[in-house]
Design a protein around this motif. Structure first.
Motif, PDB file in Angstrom:
ATOM      1  N   ARG A 167     -17.129 -50.318 -14.952  1.00  0.00           N
ATOM      2  CA  ARG A 167     -17.427 -51.759 -14.996  1.00  0.00           C
ATOM      3  C   ARG A 167     -18.312 -52.091 -16.198  1.00  0.00           C
ATOM      4  NH1 ARG A 167     -18.007 -51.184  -9.619  1.00  0.00           N
ATOM      5  NH2 ARG A 167     -20.270 -51.154  -9.741  1.00  0.00           N
ATOM      6  N   GLY A 168     -19.324 -51.270 -16.421  1.00  0.00           N
ATOM      7  CA  GLY A 168     -20.217 -51.484 -17.564  1.00  0.00           C
ATOM      8  C   GLY A 168     -19.482 -51.406 -18.884  1.00  0.00           C
ATOM      9  N   GLN A 169     -18.614 -50.419 -18.997  1.00  0.00           N
ATOM     10  CA  GLN A 169     -17.812 -50.288 -20.220  1.00  0.00           C
ATOM     11  C   GLN A 169     -16.910 -51.504 -20.410  1.00  0.00           C
ATOM     12  OE1 GLN A 169     -19.368 -48.094 -22.117  1.00  0.00           O
ATOM     13  NE2 GLN A 169     -17.464 -47.109 -22.711  1.00  0.00           N
ATOM     14  N   ALA A 170     -16.267 -51.934 -19.347  1.00  0.00           N
ATOM     15  CA  ALA A 170     -15.383 -53.104 -19.430  1.00  0.00           C
ATOM     16  C   ALA A 170     -16.165 -54.337 -19.858  1.00  0.00           C
ATOM     17  CB  ALA A 170     -14.690 -53.335 -18.092  1.00  0.00           C
ATOM     18  N   GLU A 171     -17.358 -54.499 -19.315  1.00  0.00           N
ATOM     19  CA  GLU A 171     -18.191 -55.651 -19.681  1.00  0.00           C
ATOM     20  C   GLU A 171     -18.619 -55.581 -21.141  1.00  0.00           C
ATOM     21  OE1 GLU A 171     -21.370 -55.603 -16.828  1.00  0.00           O
ATOM     22  OE2 GLU A 171     -20.013 -56.096 -15.160  1.00  0.00           O
ATOM     23  N   ARG A 172     -18.986 -54.389 -21.618  1.00  0.00           N
ATOM     24  CA  ARG A 172     -19.389 -54.242 -23.026  1.00  0.00           C
ATOM     25  C   ARG A 172     -18.219 -54.521 -23.962  1.00  0.00           C
ATOM     26  NH1 ARG A 172     -22.769 -50.744 -20.471  1.00  0.00           N
ATOM     27  NH2 ARG A 172     -21.373 -48.962 -20.416  1.00  0.00           N
ATOM     28  N   TYR A 173     -17.043 -54.011 -23.625  1.00  0.00           N
ATOM     29  CA  TYR A 173     -15.875 -54.264 -24.471  1.00  0.00           C
ATOM     30  C   TYR A 173     -15.485 -55.745 -24.438  1.00  0.00           C
ATOM     31  CZ  TYR A 173     -14.645 -49.667 -26.228  1.00  0.00           C
ATOM     32  OH  TYR A 173     -14.636 -48.485 -26.927  1.00  0.00           O
ATOM     33  N   ALA A 174     -15.578 -56.375 -23.295  1.00  0.00           N
ATOM     34  CA  ALA A 174     -15.265 -57.801 -23.202  1.00  0.00           C
ATOM     35  C   ALA A 174     -16.236 -58.611 -24.061  1.00  0.00           C
ATOM     36  CB  ALA A 174     -15.309 -58.272 -21.758  1.00  0.00           C
ATOM     37  N   ALA A 175     -17.511 -58.262 -24.022  1.00  0.00           N
ATOM     38  CA  ALA A 175     -18.509 -58.962 -24.840  1.00  0.00           C
ATOM     39  C   ALA A 175     -18.235 -58.731 -26.323  1.00  0.00           C
ATOM     40  CB  ALA A 175     -19.916 -58.491 -24.478  1.00  0.00           C
ATOM     41  N   TRP A 176     -17.873 -57.516 -26.681  1.00  0.00           N
ATOM     42  CA  TRP A 176     -17.565 -57.196 -28.075  1.00  0.00           C
ATOM     43  C   TRP A 176     -16.345 -57.990 -28.548  1.00  0.00           C
ATOM     44  CZ3 TRP A 176     -14.709 -52.392 -30.111  1.00  0.00           C
ATOM     45  CH2 TRP A 176     -14.886 -52.255 -31.483  1.00  0.00           C
ATOM     46  N   HIS A 177     -15.320 -58.070 -27.707  1.00  0.00           N
ATOM     47  CA  HIS A 177     -14.126 -58.853 -28.054  1.00  0.00           C
ATOM     48  C   HIS A 177     -14.487 -60.327 -28.233  1.00  0.00           C
ATOM     49  CE1 HIS A 177     -10.436 -56.219 -27.419  1.00  0.00           C
ATOM     50  NE2 HIS A 177     -11.475 -55.392 -27.371  1.00  0.00           N
ATOM     51  N   ARG A 178     -15.360 -60.853 -27.378  1.00  0.00           N
ATOM     52  CA  ARG A 178     -15.781 -62.249 -27.525  1.00  0.00           C
ATOM     53  C   ARG A 178     -16.507 -62.469 -28.853  1.00  0.00           C
ATOM     54  NH1 ARG A 178     -16.904 -61.536 -22.027  1.00  0.00           N
ATOM     55  NH2 ARG A 178     -19.126 -61.213 -22.453  1.00  0.00           N
ATOM     56  N   GLN A 179     -17.315 -61.514 -29.254  1.00  0.00           N
ATOM     57  CA  GLN A 179     -18.027 -61.638 -30.530  1.00  0.00           C
ATOM     58  C   GLN A 179     -17.068 -61.602 -31.718  1.00  0.00           C
ATOM     59  OE1 GLN A 179     -20.724 -58.354 -30.150  1.00  0.00           O
ATOM     60  NE2 GLN A 179     -22.358 -59.623 -29.292  1.00  0.00           N
ATOM     61  N   ILE A 180     -16.123 -60.689 -31.688  1.00  0.00           N
ATOM     62  CA  ILE A 180     -15.126 -60.605 -32.765  1.00  0.00           C
ATOM     63  C   ILE A 180     -14.340 -61.900 -32.831  1.00  0.00           C
ATOM     64  CG2 ILE A 180     -13.024 -59.436 -33.550  1.00  0.00           C
ATOM     65  CD1 ILE A 180     -14.204 -56.879 -32.151  1.00  0.00           C
ATOM     66  N   ARG A 181     -13.884 -62.371 -31.674  1.00  0.00           N
ATOM     67  CA  ARG A 181     -13.102 -63.615 -31.616  1.00  0.00           C
ATOM     68  C   ARG A 181     -13.921 -64.790 -32.145  1.00  0.00           C
ATOM     69  NH1 ARG A 181      -8.221 -66.141 -29.473  1.00  0.00           N
ATOM     70  NH2 ARG A 181      -8.657 -68.289 -30.026  1.00  0.00           N
ATOM     71  N   ALA A 182     -15.189 -64.883 -31.768  1.00  0.00           N
ATOM     72  CA  ALA A 182     -16.046 -65.983 -32.226  1.00  0.00           C
ATOM     73  C   ALA A 182     -16.207 -65.950 -33.745  1.00  0.00           C
ATOM     74  CB  ALA A 182     -17.404 -65.924 -31.536  1.00  0.00           C
ATOM     75  N   LEU A 183     -16.364 -64.771 -34.315  1.00  0.00           N
ATOM     76  CA  LEU A 183     -16.477 -64.672 -35.775  1.00  0.00           C
ATOM     77  C   LEU A 183     -15.181 -65.085 -36.461  1.00  0.00           C
ATOM     78  CD1 LEU A 183     -18.459 -61.333 -36.092  1.00  0.00           C
ATOM     79  CD2 LEU A 183     -19.256 -63.619 -36.744  1.00  0.00           C
ATOM     80  N   ALA A 184     -14.056 -64.672 -35.904  1.00  0.00           N
ATOM     81  CA  ALA A 184     -12.763 -65.067 -36.474  1.00  0.00           C
ATOM     82  C   ALA A 184     -12.573 -66.577 -36.368  1.00  0.00           C
ATOM     83  CB  ALA A 184     -11.626 -64.325 -35.767  1.00  0.00           C
ATOM     84  N   GLU A 185     -12.905 -67.141 -35.217  1.00  0.00           N
ATOM     85  CA  GLU A 185     -12.783 -68.598 -35.046  1.00  0.00           C
ATOM     86  C   GLU A 185     -13.664 -69.336 -36.039  1.00  0.00           C
ATOM     87  OE1 GLU A 185     -13.802 -69.213 -30.950  1.00  0.00           O
ATOM     88  OE2 GLU A 185     -11.734 -68.911 -30.275  1.00  0.00           O
TER      89      GLU A 185
END
Length: 93
Positions: free
Chosen positions: A13-31
């Motif tokens: 669960r912790g890993q999934a949450e960290r990866y989800a947060a990382w994906h949100r950060q990448i997406r926000a930078l791209a946006e």
């Protein structure tokens, strides 16, 4: 040492949450880069997945040094992905 199932689940669960947060950060930078008219791109979800996968793989390769990979080469690969996936805007301010 073997982890208990509850510990395995908590770790997952912790890993999934960290990866989800990382994906949100990448997406926000791209946006933001698209919004600021630095780049254009029509598949930011796909870009996010591909960027994260490449960065993750390059980090593992860099740590293992099998095959050898410099930090500069890893950055070059990531920059190439960005330039390929997110087109530099010719009309940017």
């Amino acid at each position: 040492m073997r982890l208990r199932p509850a510990t395995d689940e908590a770790f997952a669960r912790g890993q999934a949450e960290r990866y989800a947060a990382w994906h949100r950060q990448i997406r926000a930078l791209a946006e933001r880069s698209v919004k600021d008219r630095e780049f254009s791109g029509d598949d930011l979800d796909g870009f996010t997945v591909r960027f994260a996968a490449l960065a993750d793989g390059l980090a593992r390769q860099r740590l293992r040094q099998a095959p050898p990979l410099s930090t500069q080469d890893a950055r070059r690969h990531l920059n190439r992905l960005v330039e390929t996936e997110l087109t530099v805007r010719a009309d940017r301010d």
